[in-house]
Design an enzyme around this catalytic site. Structure first.
Site, PDB file in Angstrom:
ATOM      1  N   GLY A 220       0.802  -1.217   0.000  1.00 47.06           N
ATOM      2  CA  GLY A 220       0.000   0.000   0.000  1.00 47.06           C
ATOM      3  C   GLY A 220       0.838   1.272   0.000  1.00 47.06           C
TER       4      GLY A 220
ATOM      5  N   GLY B 105      -0.301   4.370   0.268  1.00 46.41           N
ATOM      6  CA  GLY B 105      -1.156   5.458   0.739  1.00 46.41           C
ATOM      7  C   GLY B 105      -0.362   6.380   1.650  1.00 46.41           C
ATOM      8  CG  PHE B 106      -2.215   9.723   3.611  1.00 48.15           C
ATOM      9  CD1 PHE B 106      -1.709  10.988   3.348  1.00 48.15           C
ATOM     10  CD2 PHE B 106      -3.491   9.417   3.158  1.00 48.15           C
ATOM     11  CE1 PHE B 106      -2.454  11.930   2.657  1.00 48.15           C
ATOM     12  CE2 PHE B 106      -4.247  10.353   2.470  1.00 48.15           C
ATOM     13  CZ  PHE B 106      -3.728  11.608   2.215  1.00 48.15           C
ATOM     14  N   GLY B 107       0.328   6.161   4.881  1.00 40.91           N
ATOM     15  CA  GLY B 107       1.262   5.451   5.756  1.00 40.91           C
ATOM     16  C   GLY B 107       2.417   4.858   4.966  1.00 40.91           C
TER      17      GLY B 107
ATOM     18  CD  GLU C  20     -14.456  17.999   3.521  1.00 38.28           C
ATOM     19  OE1 GLU C  20     -13.789  18.635   4.340  1.00 38.28           O
ATOM     20  OE2 GLU C  20     -13.967  17.116   2.803  1.00 38.28           O
TER      21      GLU C  20
ATOM     22  CG  ASP D 277      -7.762   4.522   7.349  1.00 38.28           C
ATOM     23  OD1 ASP D 277      -7.337   5.326   8.199  1.00 38.28           O
ATOM     24  OD2 ASP D 277      -8.497   4.848   6.395  1.00 38.28           O
TER      25      ASP D 277
ATOM     26  CB  ALA E  51      -4.245  11.670   6.309  1.00 35.76           C
ATOM     27  CD  GLN E  52      -0.794  14.500  10.667  1.00 35.35           C
ATOM     28  OE1 GLN E  52       0.028  13.947  11.375  1.00 35.35           O
ATOM     29  NE2 GLN E  52      -0.432  15.233   9.637  1.00 35.35           N
TER      30      GLN E  52
HETATM   31  C1  FAD Z   1     -13.551  10.696   0.848  1.00 36.13           C
HETATM   32  C2  FAD Z   1     -12.555  10.690   1.977  1.00 36.13           C
HETATM   33  C3  FAD Z   1     -12.207  11.868   2.597  1.00 36.13           C
HETATM   34  C4  FAD Z   1     -11.270  11.876   3.633  1.00 36.13           C
HETATM   35  N1  FAD Z   1     -10.940  13.075   4.213  1.00 36.13           N
HETATM   36  C5  FAD Z   1      -9.967  13.105   5.145  1.00 36.13           C
HETATM   37  C6  FAD Z   1      -9.534  14.331   5.692  1.00 36.13           C
HETATM   38  O1  FAD Z   1     -10.042  15.404   5.336  1.00 36.13           O
HETATM   39  N2  FAD Z   1      -8.536  14.315   6.619  1.00 36.13           N
HETATM   40  C7  FAD Z   1      -7.946  13.140   7.016  1.00 36.13           C
HETATM   41  O2  FAD Z   1      -7.017  13.167   7.823  1.00 36.13           O
HETATM   42  N3  FAD Z   1      -8.351  11.957   6.536  1.00 36.13           N
HETATM   43  C8  FAD Z   1      -9.342  11.904   5.603  1.00 36.13           C
HETATM   44  N4  FAD Z   1      -9.746  10.712   5.092  1.00 36.13           N
HETATM   45  C9  FAD Z   1      -9.152   9.472   5.639  1.00 36.13           C
HETATM   46  C10 FAD Z   1      -7.763   9.235   5.083  1.00 36.13           C
HETATM   47  O3  FAD Z   1      -7.786   9.317   3.674  1.00 36.13           O
HETATM   48  C11 FAD Z   1      -7.278   7.870   5.543  1.00 36.13           C
HETATM   49  O4  FAD Z   1      -7.274   7.850   6.943  1.00 36.13           O
HETATM   50  C12 FAD Z   1      -5.879   7.578   5.017  1.00 36.13           C
HETATM   51  O5  FAD Z   1      -5.885   7.513   3.616  1.00 36.13           O
HETATM   52  C13 FAD Z   1      -5.347   6.264   5.597  1.00 36.13           C
HETATM   53  O6  FAD Z   1      -4.056   6.066   5.101  1.00 36.13           O
HETATM   54  P1  FAD Z   1      -3.501   4.608   4.907  1.00 36.13           P
HETATM   55  O7  FAD Z   1      -2.058   4.737   4.524  1.00 36.13           O
HETATM   56  O8  FAD Z   1      -3.847   3.763   6.054  1.00 36.13           O
HETATM   57  O9  FAD Z   1      -4.318   4.002   3.665  1.00 36.13           O
HETATM   58  P2  FAD Z   1      -4.626   4.613   2.223  1.00 36.13           P
HETATM   59  O10 FAD Z   1      -4.169   6.008   2.096  1.00 36.13           O
HETATM   60  O11 FAD Z   1      -6.047   4.307   1.959  1.00 36.13           O
HETATM   61  O12 FAD Z   1      -3.715   3.707   1.253  1.00 36.13           O
HETATM   62  C14 FAD Z   1      -3.942   2.342   1.086  1.00 36.13           C
HETATM   63  C15 FAD Z   1      -3.187   1.894  -0.162  1.00 36.13           C
HETATM   64  O13 FAD Z   1      -3.209   0.477  -0.198  1.00 36.13           O
HETATM   65  C16 FAD Z   1      -3.467   0.039  -1.518  1.00 36.13           C
HETATM   66  N5  FAD Z   1      -4.070  -1.282  -1.400  1.00 36.13           N
HETATM   67  C17 FAD Z   1      -5.207  -1.622  -0.715  1.00 36.13           C
HETATM   68  N6  FAD Z   1      -5.414  -2.949  -0.793  1.00 36.13           N
HETATM   69  C18 FAD Z   1      -4.396  -3.460  -1.520  1.00 36.13           C
HETATM   70  C19 FAD Z   1      -4.052  -4.787  -1.945  1.00 36.13           C
HETATM   71  N7  FAD Z   1      -4.783  -5.850  -1.605  1.00 36.13           N
HETATM   72  N8  FAD Z   1      -2.948  -4.936  -2.695  1.00 36.13           N
HETATM   73  C20 FAD Z   1      -2.182  -3.871  -3.059  1.00 36.13           C
HETATM   74  N9  FAD Z   1      -2.467  -2.592  -2.685  1.00 36.13           N
HETATM   75  C21 FAD Z   1      -3.538  -2.411  -1.920  1.00 36.13           C
HETATM   76  C22 FAD Z   1      -4.387   1.104  -2.079  1.00 36.13           C
HETATM   77  O14 FAD Z   1      -4.358   1.120  -3.494  1.00 36.13           O
HETATM   78  C23 FAD Z   1      -3.809   2.374  -1.460  1.00 36.13           C
HETATM   79  O15 FAD Z   1      -2.818   2.943  -2.279  1.00 36.13           O
HETATM   80  C24 FAD Z   1     -10.687  10.661   4.057  1.00 36.13           C
HETATM   81  C25 FAD Z   1     -11.043   9.466   3.436  1.00 36.13           C
HETATM   82  C26 FAD Z   1     -11.972   9.474   2.392  1.00 36.13           C
HETATM   83  C27 FAD Z   1     -12.344   8.185   1.733  1.00 36.13           C
END
Ligand code: FAD
Length: 427
Positions: A18, A20-22, A177, A305, A322-323
């Site tokens: 993944g 994403g943010f993390g 939003e 998450d 995200a934080q």
């Molecule tokens: C519409 C919306 C608005 C939001 N607004 C805010 C906000 O204003 N402020 C805030 O702080 N947070 C907000 N959030 C929450 C924030 O986006 C999440 O908390 C954050 O993205 C979590 O980061 P993460 O690294 O855990 O996962 P993510 O950023 O979701 O990244 C997960 C990654 O894993 C990859 N992945 C998933 N499953 C697989 C798999 N099986 N194989 C390979 N890759 C995979 C995905 O493609 C993705 O790139 C919002 C979320 C949404 C949906």
């Protein structure tokens, strides 16, 4: 060469699932002196989810909020990216099975984020629109424009009303939003494009099961958001639970809302990967200790998450924002660097940097520490924070230009149905 064509190395291999943010924070902080790092993601881009609603409502193009993962790895030695989906963890053999084949790891980091939670309601899952991925946002954008076009083509007034009405479920930041952005589309943008459509008949409903909006923030934020939305013409229904949707009518516990478009923003659950013991999973998330190590496994870590870090003081874990993912990713990378140097690891503790939500032009709510503020100041802070958080200089510049243009002209530039929603798969 090993599976997935990753060269063998004398360094220990860290596989991160993944970007994403993390996941990105791990890539920024982990040292290639100690580790070979392999990033696996089913998409080839990082998705800035907080601005998805702007893509859905024609405010921004997807390439302003998505960023190519390969570009993040430019000039980094010992870092590899493979664009494939992770399927299963084989912890006995320290192997991750992906759609493209297996890959061995010394350390595995699960950073797969969350997915939309329909709480088991299959009908709603099938018929509603989600807002979790870029695909979801593009589908919703196309559908909004297709609904307007179809409204002009039908002479059935009830059908027209169903096409023009929107029901957004979930009064958290996403629902608030999106409802605000839909109300602004109705007021400023659609009348110019559709002068022969009676837009007074368009209704935006925001449905929330509890008695407040923005429930995770200061109660003042929810009250203010409700006031703003109501003034903008959004119908806010609190204490109202959506029970069913047949594609034309949304049934709640106390009313029926005629609408063909239901947007489900009412919850998320962890994006789990198969193979972990069921004892390591609670409430749809992976249980981790204070070092983000998955309970019961020495070499598997989980951040963001998808993980649940409980403590006596904090039984529900840190917020799914995200934080949390960024802070956990940063500390885990440092801890793995420390481990390689034979040093002690540091336990995680979340530092709350505040939360905010924007409702519309000059309207936002923000909570930083003990301070709560709203209106234009909160809106400017919201814009600055989101602009600076976007990945990539180009994305920041393009988003700023789009926002400035939208602000001055009361217009949103991107209203093309290039990729119609009908017949398309949902993500
Ligand atoms: C519409 C919306 C608005 C939001 N607004 C805010 C906000 O204003 N402020 C805030 O702080 N947070 C907000 N959030 C929450 C924030 O986006 C999440 O908390 C954050 O993205 C979590 O980061 P993460 O690294 O855990 O996962 P993510 O950023 O979701 O990244 C997960 C990654 O894993 C990859 N992945 C998933 N499953 C697989 C798999 N099986 N194989 C390979 N890759 C995979 C995905 O493609 C993705 O790139 C919002 C979320 C949404 C949906």
């Amino acid at each position: 060469m090993s599976a997935l064509n990753i060269p063998e190395s004398n360094l220990k291999r860290v596989v991160v699932i993944g970007g994403g943010f993390g996941g990105l924070k791990i890539l920024n902080q982990i040292s290639s002196k100690y580790y070979q790092v392999v990033l696996i993601d089913k998409n080839n881009y990082h998705n800035f989810q907080p601005l998805l609603y702007q893509v859905a409502t024609s405010g921004l193009e997807p390439d302003s909020i998505a960023y190519p993962l390969r570009k993040i790895l430019w000039k980094k030695s010992e870092f590899y990216f493979r664009n494939t989906k992770a399927l299963k963890i084989d912890s006995e053999n320290k192997r991750l099975v992906t759609e493209a084949g297996p890959i061995n790891y010394d350390f595995l980091i699960i950073a797969t984020g969350s997915k939309t939670n329909y709480f088991g309601n299959k009908v709603i899952e099938e018929k509603s629109m989600a807002l979790k991925s870029v695909t979801d946002a593009l589908n919703l954008r196309s559908l909004i424009l297709e609904n307007c076009e179809a409204s002009l083509l039908t002479s059935d007034l009830e059908e027209r009303e169903r096409l023009m009405n929107y029901v957004v479920v979930g009064g958290g930041p996403t629902g608030v939003e999106l409802s605000g952005a839909l109300a602004e589309l109705k007021k400023h943008v659609l009348p110019k494009d559709y002068p022969d459509l009676d837009l007074r008949r368009m209704n935006v409903h925001l449905v929330e099961a509890t008695d407040t909006l923005l429930g995770t923030m200061d109660p003042k934020a929810g009250e203010k958001a409700k006031e703003y939305l109501t003034k903008m013409g959004v119908n806010v229904w609190l204490n109202t639970k959506v029970e069913n949707f047949d594609g034309s009518t949304v049934k709640t516990n106390n009313k029926e809302l005629p609408s063909k478009t239901l947007v489900w923003a009412a919850g998320v659950s962890g994006n789990l990967i198969d193979g972990l013991d069921s004892k390591s999973i609670e409430r749809g998330r992976v249980l981790v200790d204070q070092y983000n190590r998955v309970e019961g496994y020495d070499e598997i870590y989980c951040i963001g998450d998808v993980c649940l870090m409980k403590s006596d003081e904090n039984p529900n874990g840190d917020p799914m924002v995200a934080q949390t993912a960024i802070q956990q990713g940063g500390l885990l990378a440092k801890n793995l660097n420390s481990l390689a140097k034979g040093k002690e690891m540091t336990p995680f503790s979340y530092s709350d940097k505040g939360s905010m939500a924007t409702i519309g032009r000059n309207k936002a709510v923000a909570e930083v520490g003990k301070f709560f503020f709203d209106g234009i100041l909160a809106w400017l802070v919201w814009m600055f924070v989101h602009l600076m958080a976007l990945v990539g200089f180009r994305n920041r510049v393009v988003a700023l230009i789009n926002w400035t243009q939208n602000y001055i002209t009361y217009d949103k530039g991107i209203r093309l149905i290039i990729r119609p929603f009908k017949n398309r798969e949902k993500d």
